[in-house]
Design a protein around this motif. Structure first.
Motif, PDB file in Angstrom:
ATOM      1  N   SER A 108       0.799  -1.265   0.037  1.00  0.00           N
ATOM      2  CA  SER A 108      -0.220  -0.148  -0.132  1.00  0.00           C
ATOM      3  C   SER A 108       0.891   1.285   0.092  1.00  0.00           C
ATOM      4  O   SER A 108       0.817   1.972  -0.884  1.00  0.00           O
ATOM      5  CB  SER A 108      -0.978   0.072   1.049  1.00  0.00           C
ATOM      6  N   LYS A 109       1.519   1.550   1.133  1.00  0.00           N
ATOM      7  CA  LYS A 109       2.711   2.524   1.126  1.00  0.00           C
ATOM      8  C   LYS A 109       3.336   2.739  -0.161  1.00  0.00           C
ATOM      9  O   LYS A 109       3.324   3.946  -0.801  1.00  0.00           O
ATOM     10  CB  LYS A 109       3.252   2.603   2.442  1.00  0.00           C
ATOM     11  N   ALA A 110       4.158   1.834  -0.429  1.00  0.00           N
ATOM     12  CA  ALA A 110       5.248   1.934  -1.409  1.00  0.00           C
ATOM     13  C   ALA A 110       4.640   2.043  -2.851  1.00  0.00           C
ATOM     14  O   ALA A 110       4.735   2.357  -3.622  1.00  0.00           O
ATOM     15  CB  ALA A 110       6.053   0.758  -1.306  1.00  0.00           C
ATOM     16  N   GLY A 111       3.354   1.401  -2.845  1.00  0.00           N
ATOM     17  CA  GLY A 111       2.555   1.581  -3.838  1.00  0.00           C
ATOM     18  C   GLY A 111       2.114   2.783  -4.383  1.00  0.00           C
ATOM     19  O   GLY A 111       2.108   3.058  -5.479  1.00  0.00           O
TER      20      GLY A 111
ATOM     21  N   VAL B 199       3.870  -0.435 -13.268  1.00  0.00           N
ATOM     22  CA  VAL B 199       2.743  -1.751 -12.959  1.00  0.00           C
ATOM     23  C   VAL B 199       2.662  -1.617 -11.359  1.00  0.00           C
ATOM     24  O   VAL B 199       3.867  -1.310 -10.574  1.00  0.00           O
ATOM     25  CB  VAL B 199       2.764  -2.701 -13.601  1.00  0.00           C
ATOM     26  N   HIS B 200       1.721  -2.039 -10.878  1.00  0.00           N
ATOM     27  CA  HIS B 200       1.436  -2.001  -9.441  1.00  0.00           C
ATOM     28  C   HIS B 200       0.608  -3.446  -9.032  1.00  0.00           C
ATOM     29  O   HIS B 200      -0.386  -3.647  -9.873  1.00  0.00           O
ATOM     30  CB  HIS B 200       0.648  -0.819  -8.649  1.00  0.00           C
ATOM     31  N   THR B 201       1.366  -4.190  -8.051  1.00  0.00           N
ATOM     32  CA  THR B 201       0.486  -5.513  -7.662  1.00  0.00           C
ATOM     33  C   THR B 201      -0.353  -5.185  -6.543  1.00  0.00           C
ATOM     34  O   THR B 201       0.177  -4.635  -5.468  1.00  0.00           O
ATOM     35  CB  THR B 201       1.698  -6.453  -7.345  1.00  0.00           C
ATOM     36  N   ILE B 202      -1.390  -5.494  -6.509  1.00  0.00           N
ATOM     37  CA  ILE B 202      -2.345  -5.684  -5.390  1.00  0.00           C
ATOM     38  C   ILE B 202      -2.423  -6.974  -4.595  1.00  0.00           C
ATOM     39  O   ILE B 202      -2.894  -7.868  -4.934  1.00  0.00           O
ATOM     40  CB  ILE B 202      -3.928  -5.469  -5.787  1.00  0.00           C
ATOM     41  N   HIS B 203      -1.410  -6.910  -3.560  1.00  0.00           N
ATOM     42  CA  HIS B 203      -1.237  -8.135  -2.780  1.00  0.00           C
ATOM     43  C   HIS B 203      -2.374  -8.341  -1.823  1.00  0.00           C
ATOM     44  O   HIS B 203      -2.728  -9.473  -1.487  1.00  0.00           O
ATOM     45  CB  HIS B 203      -0.047  -7.974  -1.914  1.00  0.00           C
ATOM     46  N   GLY B 204      -3.015  -7.259  -1.303  1.00  0.00           N
ATOM     47  CA  GLY B 204      -4.167  -7.215  -0.567  1.00  0.00           C
ATOM     48  C   GLY B 204      -4.663  -5.743  -0.398  1.00  0.00           C
ATOM     49  O   GLY B 204      -4.059  -4.808  -0.660  1.00  0.00           O
ATOM     50  N   ALA B 205      -5.944  -5.780  -0.379  1.00  0.00           N
ATOM     51  CA  ALA B 205      -6.619  -4.208  -0.517  1.00  0.00           C
ATOM     52  C   ALA B 205      -6.222  -3.460   0.454  1.00  0.00           C
ATOM     53  O   ALA B 205      -6.331  -3.741   1.650  1.00  0.00           O
ATOM     54  CB  ALA B 205      -8.267  -4.411  -0.577  1.00  0.00           C
ATOM     55  N   ALA B 206      -5.699  -2.077   0.224  1.00  0.00           N
ATOM     56  CA  ALA B 206      -5.270  -0.902   1.288  1.00  0.00           C
ATOM     57  C   ALA B 206      -6.520  -0.826   1.956  1.00  0.00           C
ATOM     58  O   ALA B 206      -6.192  -0.545   3.355  1.00  0.00           O
ATOM     59  CB  ALA B 206      -4.824   0.122   0.466  1.00  0.00           C
ATOM     60  N   PHE B 207      -7.634  -0.766   1.494  1.00  0.00           N
ATOM     61  CA  PHE B 207      -8.904  -0.349   2.347  1.00  0.00           C
ATOM     62  C   PHE B 207      -9.526  -1.799   2.795  1.00  0.00           C
ATOM     63  O   PHE B 207      -9.522  -2.707   1.805  1.00  0.00           O
ATOM     64  CB  PHE B 207      -9.947   0.503   1.653  1.00  0.00           C
TER      65      PHE B 207
ATOM     66  N   ARG C  20      -0.735  -0.580 -15.512  1.00  0.00           N
ATOM     67  CA  ARG C  20      -1.275  -1.731 -15.260  1.00  0.00           C
ATOM     68  C   ARG C  20      -1.343  -2.198 -13.979  1.00  0.00           C
ATOM     69  O   ARG C  20      -0.695  -1.688 -13.158  1.00  0.00           O
ATOM     70  CB  ARG C  20      -0.956  -3.069 -16.052  1.00  0.00           C
ATOM     71  N   LEU C  21      -2.272  -2.718 -13.471  1.00  0.00           N
ATOM     72  CA  LEU C  21      -2.903  -3.361 -12.232  1.00  0.00           C
ATOM     73  C   LEU C  21      -2.721  -4.728 -12.188  1.00  0.00           C
ATOM     74  O   LEU C  21      -3.234  -5.277 -13.201  1.00  0.00           O
ATOM     75  CB  LEU C  21      -4.049  -2.922 -11.371  1.00  0.00           C
ATOM     76  N   ILE C  22      -1.805  -5.291 -11.277  1.00  0.00           N
ATOM     77  CA  ILE C  22      -2.005  -6.683 -11.063  1.00  0.00           C
ATOM     78  C   ILE C  22      -2.364  -7.360  -9.865  1.00  0.00           C
ATOM     79  O   ILE C  22      -2.123  -6.802  -8.776  1.00  0.00           O
ATOM     80  CB  ILE C  22      -0.551  -7.241 -11.484  1.00  0.00           C
ATOM     81  N   SER C  23      -3.446  -8.059  -9.965  1.00  0.00           N
ATOM     82  CA  SER C  23      -3.975  -8.870  -8.680  1.00  0.00           C
ATOM     83  C   SER C  23      -3.369 -10.195  -8.467  1.00  0.00           C
ATOM     84  O   SER C  23      -3.017 -10.979  -9.296  1.00  0.00           O
ATOM     85  CB  SER C  23      -5.493  -8.599  -8.790  1.00  0.00           C
ATOM     86  N   VAL C  24      -3.212 -10.421  -7.168  1.00  0.00           N
ATOM     87  CA  VAL C  24      -2.839 -11.856  -6.742  1.00  0.00           C
ATOM     88  C   VAL C  24      -3.945 -12.738  -6.922  1.00  0.00           C
ATOM     89  O   VAL C  24      -3.814 -13.833  -6.850  1.00  0.00           O
ATOM     90  CB  VAL C  24      -2.064 -11.991  -5.509  1.00  0.00           C
TER      91      VAL C  24
END
Length: 389
Positions: A98-101, A116-124, A149-153
């Motif tokens: 979240s923070k570094a993202g 690109v950014h990976t969503i490892h877990g929702a910040a909210f 792009r957004l990348i989800s796990v």
């Protein structure tokens, strides 16, 4: 390729291991020029920094990139990230967490770098105050407009970000979090030896949970369910792998319930010990109330163990009812007890669920598969940028 990865801290956690595998694979298997930018890492969760230092790639510690929120530190970290990225001059930036993202995407945007950014877990997520919840959504909306792009796990993360109005589905890709699967297929040490060292007898049925002893990880629900499980199946032992700030509180509650002899705490263990500990289990349980896709779920299945999980986020993508395990209502106690009792009493079902999971998910969760798919996304982003010039 020349890629910079940005993550808040390198604790022993799923997002961090995911990121480190990607960096190592890029550097070793594809001979990419890779930099890992991360903040100082300390605390009871342990650190992956020593392993990163041995990787041969460019590791850079960003002094003010910390997990706690401080406007002055955020500004300093932002400026530090700009300086490091300007020095490294990557073709593409990949941000994590979240923070570094948010700060990483802001810095890359300032430098006009593909990102690109990976969503490892929702910040909210569950448990946040309304102020923090909506602030994170606003920040994620702002940052989403500043990356390619957004990348989800897991698919569930994409669903949540689309539902919150942060992005659109066509800007997202799902890449499951990769891992070293071989130790989960074949343990380095015989499970009987590991069990013996832990004081586990051959007749015991071991229900294991791998997670930091921390808020939102849901240990308290497992502890409350344990009373009924033990009454029905006295041979059950609970193996809790991990450490954290809530250990003393959990130990006291377990003692109050008269279950001390039924619980074993391993404390903090290095990641390479997790496979042998999972192989020492008969059932893997995960009771988090917030998680992207907990790595322990596919790890347990690849090790041939049935899994029991609350139906949160991406869990349903690997915990398939009556095929690989039980998927339960979040925070529930009675259904959790019953699921564990049923599995403890049925070795054939345990074997069938575990084998199905191993067959279905081993190749999907190899870190080599993850890195190959990520590099394909990087290449698409770089090609799109070139075509728009």
């Amino acid at each position: 390729m020349r890629v910079a990865h940005v993550i808040t801290r390198m604790i022993i956690g799923g997002a961090q291991q995911n990121t480190l595998y990607t960096v190592e694979d890029q550097y070793r298997d594809y001979h990419d020029e890779v930099a890992l930018l991360t903040g100082p890492t300390e605390g009871p969760e342990g650190t992956l920094i020593p392993r990163a230092e041995q990787g041969g790639f460019d590791l850079r510690i960003v002094p003010h990139l910390t997990r706690s929120i401080s406007p002055l530190n955020e500004w300093r970290a932002y400026r530090e990230l700009i300086a490091e990225l300007r020095d490294f001059q990557p073709e593409l930036v990949h941000t994590h967490s979240s923070k570094a993202g948010i700060l990483g995407r802001a810095a890359a945007w300032h430098l006009k770098l593909p990102t690109v950014h990976t969503i490892h877990g929702a910040a909210f997520h569950f448990g946040q105050s309304p102020v923090h919840y909506h602030a994170y959504i606003a920040a994620e909306k702002w940052a989403a407009k500043r990356c390619d792009r957004l990348i989800s796990v897991c698919d569930a993360m994409t669903d949540q970000y689309v539902a919150a109005g942060i992005t659109t589905r066509d800007r997202c890709d799902t890449v499951y979090s990769g891992m070293e699967v071989e130790p989960f297929l074949t343990p380095a040490r015989p499970p009987a030896d590991v069990r013996r060292e832990l004081g586990i007898e051959p007749q015991h049925i071991v229900i294991g949970k791998v997670a930091r002893l921390f808020h939102l990880k849901g240990h308290k629900y497992l502890i409350e369910a344990a009373k009924q499980v033990v009454e029905a199946q006295p041979q059950v032992r609970f193996l809790l792998v991990g450490d954290g700030i809530l250990k003393a509180e959990f130990e006291q509650r377990i003692a109050d319930l008269g279950l001390t002899e039924h619980f074993i705490f391993t404390g903090l263990v290095p990641p390479e010990r997790v496979p042998e500990l999972i192989h020492a289990m008969d059932i893997v349980v995960h009771t988090s109330v917030w998680e992207g896709l907990a790595r322990v779920l596919p790890q347990g299945l690849i090790a041939g163990k049935p899994v029991v999980s609350y139906d949160v986020d991406g869990a349903r993508e690997v915990v398939i009812p009556d095929e690989t395990g039980y998927l339960l209502p979040p925070e529930s106690i009675e259904p959790l007890s019953q699921a564990l009792i049923e599995l403890a009493a049925d070795p054939e079902k345990r074997k069938r669920f575990g084998q199905t999971g191993r067959d279905r998910f081993t190749d999907q969760f190899r870190h080599e598969t993850m890195t190959r798919r990520l590099r394909e996304i990087y290449q698409r982003v770089l090609d799109d940028r070139k075509n728009k010039r």
